[in-house]
Design a protein around this motif. Structure first.
Motif, PDB file in Angstrom:
ATOM      1  N   GLU A 108     -25.063  27.033  32.606  1.00 49.54           N
ATOM      2  CA  GLU A 108     -25.083  27.476  33.993  1.00 49.54           C
ATOM      3  C   GLU A 108     -26.408  28.135  34.372  1.00 49.54           C
ATOM      4  O   GLU A 108     -26.668  28.373  35.539  1.00 49.54           O
ATOM      5  N   TYR A 109     -27.277  28.437  33.395  1.00 46.09           N
ATOM      6  CA  TYR A 109     -28.592  29.022  33.668  1.00 46.09           C
ATOM      7  C   TYR A 109     -29.682  27.961  33.796  1.00 46.09           C
ATOM      8  O   TYR A 109     -30.818  28.286  34.080  1.00 46.09           O
ATOM      9  N   SER A 110     -29.383  26.694  33.541  1.00 40.97           N
ATOM     10  CA  SER A 110     -30.374  25.618  33.565  1.00 40.97           C
ATOM     11  C   SER A 110     -30.953  25.435  34.961  1.00 40.97           C
ATOM     12  O   SER A 110     -30.283  25.688  35.962  1.00 40.97           O
ATOM     13  N   PHE A 111     -32.232  24.956  35.033  1.00 47.66           N
ATOM     14  CA  PHE A 111     -32.860  24.774  36.340  1.00 47.66           C
ATOM     15  C   PHE A 111     -34.037  23.820  36.263  1.00 47.66           C
ATOM     16  O   PHE A 111     -34.600  23.582  35.191  1.00 47.66           O
ATOM     17  N   PHE A 112     -34.400  23.236  37.419  1.00 46.12           N
ATOM     18  CA  PHE A 112     -35.613  22.437  37.574  1.00 46.12           C
ATOM     19  C   PHE A 112     -36.745  23.360  37.972  1.00 46.12           C
ATOM     20  O   PHE A 112     -36.524  24.374  38.640  1.00 46.12           O
ATOM     21  N   GLY A 113     -37.976  22.992  37.576  1.00 45.34           N
ATOM     22  CA  GLY A 113     -39.113  23.812  37.944  1.00 45.34           C
ATOM     23  C   GLY A 113     -40.354  22.983  38.191  1.00 45.34           C
ATOM     24  O   GLY A 113     -40.477  21.858  37.709  1.00 45.34           O
ATOM     25  N   LEU A 114     -41.265  23.528  38.959  1.00 49.01           N
ATOM     26  CA  LEU A 114     -42.575  22.954  39.211  1.00 49.01           C
ATOM     27  C   LEU A 114     -43.583  24.005  38.774  1.00 49.01           C
ATOM     28  O   LEU A 114     -43.556  25.136  39.271  1.00 49.01           O
ATOM     29  N   THR A 115     -44.453  23.657  37.831  1.00 50.34           N
ATOM     30  CA  THR A 115     -45.400  24.641  37.310  1.00 50.34           C
ATOM     31  C   THR A 115     -46.835  24.139  37.440  1.00 50.34           C
ATOM     32  O   THR A 115     -47.094  22.938  37.437  1.00 50.34           O
ATOM     33  N   VAL A 116     -47.747  25.083  37.547  1.00 51.07           N
ATOM     34  CA  VAL A 116     -49.177  24.817  37.508  1.00 51.07           C
ATOM     35  C   VAL A 116     -49.704  25.591  36.313  1.00 51.07           C
ATOM     36  O   VAL A 116     -49.424  26.778  36.164  1.00 51.07           O
TER      37      VAL A 116
END
Length: 126
Positions: A108-116
């Motif tokens: 339930e803590y999983s997530f998508f991310g966009l990083t630089v």
């Protein structure tokens, strides 16, 4: 490569006036293996995956009858992380990445991310 993340997301719910909870993502340390495709001179695409550990703190605001008041209580949860990612590397120095952090033991803590991010020691070896 390695990635140290300190994530500032928060999930809050209030089922009633005395029982609130909040989940805060804490530090995550993940080790990666990536493969670069050098298709162009200044831009290369890459894909990879990483594994590591992450921490999440749950804070509960609940009524305690023994104290006759509501108090905050904290529960610390740790999780194994699997982290696939894809992206582009520009000028052998800067990376733009789309990733998914899958927290295996607490999904339930999983997530998508966009990083630089930055690259140390990038570029072709001569």
């Amino acid at each position: 490569g390695m990635q140290l993340s300190i994530i500032g997301t928060s999930d809050t719910s209030s089922p009633d006036v005395y029982n609130h909870y909040r989940a805060d993502h804490k530090p995550s340390l993940v080790t990666f293996v990536d493969h670069n495709w050098r298709g162009w001179r200044r831009v290369s695409l890459f894909a990879g995956a990483g594994v590591g550990m992450s921490a999440v703190d749950w804070e509960f605001y609940e009524y305690r009858s023994d104290l006759e008041r509501a108090v905050w209580d904290t529960y610390r949860d740790r999780s194994f992380v699997f982290n696939p990612r894809v992206g582009a590397e520009f000028f052998n120095r800067v990376r733009l990445t789309v990733e998914y952090k899958w927290m295996v033991t607490a999904s339930e803590y999983s997530f998508f991310g966009l990083t630089v991010g930055g690259v140390f020691g990038g570029g072709r070896k001569r």
